[in-house]
Design a protein around this motif. Structure first.
Motif, PDB file in Angstrom:
ATOM      1  N   ALA A  31       0.808  -1.228   0.011  1.00  0.00           N
ATOM      2  CA  ALA A  31       0.034   0.105  -0.209  1.00  0.00           C
ATOM      3  C   ALA A  31       0.753   1.095  -0.044  1.00  0.00           C
ATOM      4  N   LEU A  32       1.836   1.137   0.810  1.00  0.00           N
ATOM      5  CA  LEU A  32       2.700   2.401   0.899  1.00  0.00           C
ATOM      6  C   LEU A  32       3.722   2.640  -0.461  1.00  0.00           C
ATOM      7  N   ALA A  33       3.923   1.570  -1.134  1.00  0.00           N
ATOM      8  CA  ALA A  33       4.374   1.725  -2.423  1.00  0.00           C
ATOM      9  C   ALA A  33       3.535   2.284  -3.401  1.00  0.00           C
ATOM     10  N   GLY A  34       2.473   1.819  -3.372  1.00  0.00           N
ATOM     11  CA  GLY A  34       1.223   2.406  -4.437  1.00  0.00           C
ATOM     12  C   GLY A  34       1.141   3.792  -4.177  1.00  0.00           C
ATOM     13  N   ARG A  35       1.072   4.344  -2.932  1.00  0.00           N
ATOM     14  CA  ARG A  35       0.859   5.671  -2.914  1.00  0.00           C
ATOM     15  C   ARG A  35       2.091   6.496  -3.193  1.00  0.00           C
ATOM     16  N   ALA A  36       3.282   5.859  -2.704  1.00  0.00           N
ATOM     17  CA  ALA A  36       4.688   6.527  -3.190  1.00  0.00           C
ATOM     18  C   ALA A  36       4.619   6.783  -4.543  1.00  0.00           C
ATOM     19  N   ALA A  37       4.265   5.844  -5.562  1.00  0.00           N
ATOM     20  CA  ALA A  37       4.311   5.772  -7.003  1.00  0.00           C
ATOM     21  C   ALA A  37       3.370   6.816  -7.496  1.00  0.00           C
ATOM     22  N   ARG A  38       2.166   7.206  -6.762  1.00  0.00           N
ATOM     23  CA  ARG A  38       1.388   8.222  -7.102  1.00  0.00           C
ATOM     24  C   ARG A  38       2.064   9.637  -6.926  1.00  0.00           C
ATOM     25  N   THR A  39       2.946   9.768  -5.778  1.00  0.00           N
ATOM     26  CA  THR A  39       3.376  10.920  -5.484  1.00  0.00           C
ATOM     27  C   THR A  39       4.584  11.385  -6.421  1.00  0.00           C
ATOM     28  N   ASP A  40       5.601  10.615  -6.271  1.00  0.00           N
ATOM     29  CA  ASP A  40       6.963  10.966  -7.187  1.00  0.00           C
ATOM     30  C   ASP A  40       8.141   9.699  -7.113  1.00  0.00           C
ATOM     31  N   THR A  41       8.959   9.717  -7.940  1.00  0.00           N
ATOM     32  CA  THR A  41       9.866   8.723  -8.010  1.00  0.00           C
ATOM     33  C   THR A  41      10.617   8.815  -6.781  1.00  0.00           C
ATOM     34  N   ALA A  42      11.169  10.047  -6.402  1.00  0.00           N
ATOM     35  CA  ALA A  42      11.974   9.920  -5.064  1.00  0.00           C
ATOM     36  C   ALA A  42      11.214   9.277  -3.950  1.00  0.00           C
ATOM     37  N   ALA A  43      10.096   9.511  -3.647  1.00  0.00           N
ATOM     38  CA  ALA A  43       9.198   8.863  -2.519  1.00  0.00           C
ATOM     39  C   ALA A  43       8.992   7.392  -2.822  1.00  0.00           C
ATOM     40  N   LEU A  44       8.948   6.970  -4.243  1.00  0.00           N
ATOM     41  CA  LEU A  44       9.022   5.489  -4.440  1.00  0.00           C
ATOM     42  C   LEU A  44      10.501   4.861  -3.976  1.00  0.00           C
ATOM     43  N   GLY A  45      11.406   5.611  -4.380  1.00  0.00           N
ATOM     44  CA  GLY A  45      12.694   5.275  -4.045  1.00  0.00           C
ATOM     45  C   GLY A  45      12.918   4.943  -2.646  1.00  0.00           C
ATOM     46  N   THR A  46      12.488   5.624  -1.745  1.00  0.00           N
ATOM     47  CA  THR A  46      12.578   5.645  -0.471  1.00  0.00           C
ATOM     48  C   THR A  46      11.729   4.453   0.177  1.00  0.00           C
ATOM     49  N   VAL A  47      10.715   4.203  -0.326  1.00  0.00           N
ATOM     50  CA  VAL A  47       9.846   3.040  -0.083  1.00  0.00           C
ATOM     51  C   VAL A  47      10.632   1.903  -0.407  1.00  0.00           C
ATOM     52  N   VAL A  48      11.219   1.696  -1.708  1.00  0.00           N
ATOM     53  CA  VAL A  48      11.953   0.468  -2.247  1.00  0.00           C
ATOM     54  C   VAL A  48      13.065   0.335  -1.180  1.00  0.00           C
ATOM     55  N   ARG A  49      13.943   1.365  -0.574  1.00  0.00           N
ATOM     56  CA  ARG A  49      14.895   1.149   0.358  1.00  0.00           C
ATOM     57  C   ARG A  49      14.248   0.647   1.345  1.00  0.00           C
ATOM     58  N   LEU A  50      13.224   0.921   1.855  1.00  0.00           N
ATOM     59  CA  LEU A  50      12.445   0.321   3.107  1.00  0.00           C
ATOM     60  C   LEU A  50      12.185  -0.991   2.729  1.00  0.00           C
ATOM     61  N   GLY A  51      11.598  -1.303   1.838  1.00  0.00           N
ATOM     62  CA  GLY A  51      11.236  -2.589   1.230  1.00  0.00           C
ATOM     63  C   GLY A  51      12.594  -3.603   1.248  1.00  0.00           C
ATOM     64  N   GLY A  52      13.692  -3.133   0.946  1.00  0.00           N
ATOM     65  CA  GLY A  52      14.982  -3.812   0.778  1.00  0.00           C
ATOM     66  C   GLY A  52      15.472  -4.164   2.435  1.00  0.00           C
ATOM     67  N   ALA A  53      15.194  -2.974   3.127  1.00  0.00           N
ATOM     68  CA  ALA A  53      15.638  -3.537   4.563  1.00  0.00           C
ATOM     69  C   ALA A  53      14.747  -4.073   5.239  1.00  0.00           C
ATOM     70  N   MET A  54      13.508  -4.510   4.907  1.00  0.00           N
ATOM     71  CA  MET A  54      12.559  -5.307   5.483  1.00  0.00           C
ATOM     72  C   MET A  54      12.449  -6.598   5.094  1.00  0.00           C
ATOM     73  N   GLY A  55      13.371  -7.078   4.038  1.00  0.00           N
ATOM     74  CA  GLY A  55      13.529  -8.372   3.597  1.00  0.00           C
ATOM     75  C   GLY A  55      13.853  -9.302   4.481  1.00  0.00           C
TER      76      GLY A  55
END
Length: 148
Positions: free
Chosen positions: A25-49
């Motif tokens: 859900a967070l990634a979907g929201r970030a993708a609608r915001t901007d690429t930088a926000a999505l990049g932050t969520v992706v880094r969070l996702g990587g850290a959550m692996g």
């Protein structure tokens, strides 16, 4: 012993499944915001692996321990077999499929390539939806004890 193992099993599944839903859900929201926000969520996702791996592993081991220590539970029961198979598929998807796709998504987002970012995001979302659907099936199988 059964109640303690069941509690550990359920709490681990809640963290694993809930974390996956939240991150999606967070990634979907970030993708609608901007690429930088999505990049932050992706880094969070990587850290959550490792967190997702640990929670899935704890859920799996607690489930196995319940079967081994509880009279009346058997690995041949459909609902238990479904849980084991879903865990194995989910572990594979998370470690071998989603991990590399998250890396590609992070690289595309960091590079500012909107088209590549969107392509990578769609791949991650598709695989994540398959994973979450499988986990939903496993939860339903266990709650309703399919085949018992």
């Amino acid at each position: 012993m059964y109640e303690t193992l069941k509690f550990i099993h359920v709490m681990a599944v809640i963290a694993w499944f809930g974390g996956g839903i939240f991150l999606t859900a967070l990634a979907g929201r970030a993708a609608r915001t901007d690429t930088a926000a999505l990049g932050t969520v992706v880094r969070l996702g990587g850290a959550m692996g490792p967190f997702f791996g640990a929670m899935g592993g704890i859920a799996f081991l607690a489930g196995i321990a319940m079967v081994l220590t509880t009279d009346g539970l058997d690995f041949e029961e459909a609902w238990i077999t479904i849980g084991i198979v879903v865990y194995l598929v989910s572990a594979f998807l998370g470690g071998r499929v989603l991990g590399p796709r998250y890396e590609r998504l992070g690289e595309a987002a960091a590079g500012g390539d909107a088209a590549a970012t969107e392509t990578a995001r769609k791949a991650v979302v598709s695989i994540t939806m398959v994973d979450l659907t499988l986990l939903t099936i496993a939860v339903a199988a266990m709650v309703f004890k399919w085949g018992a």
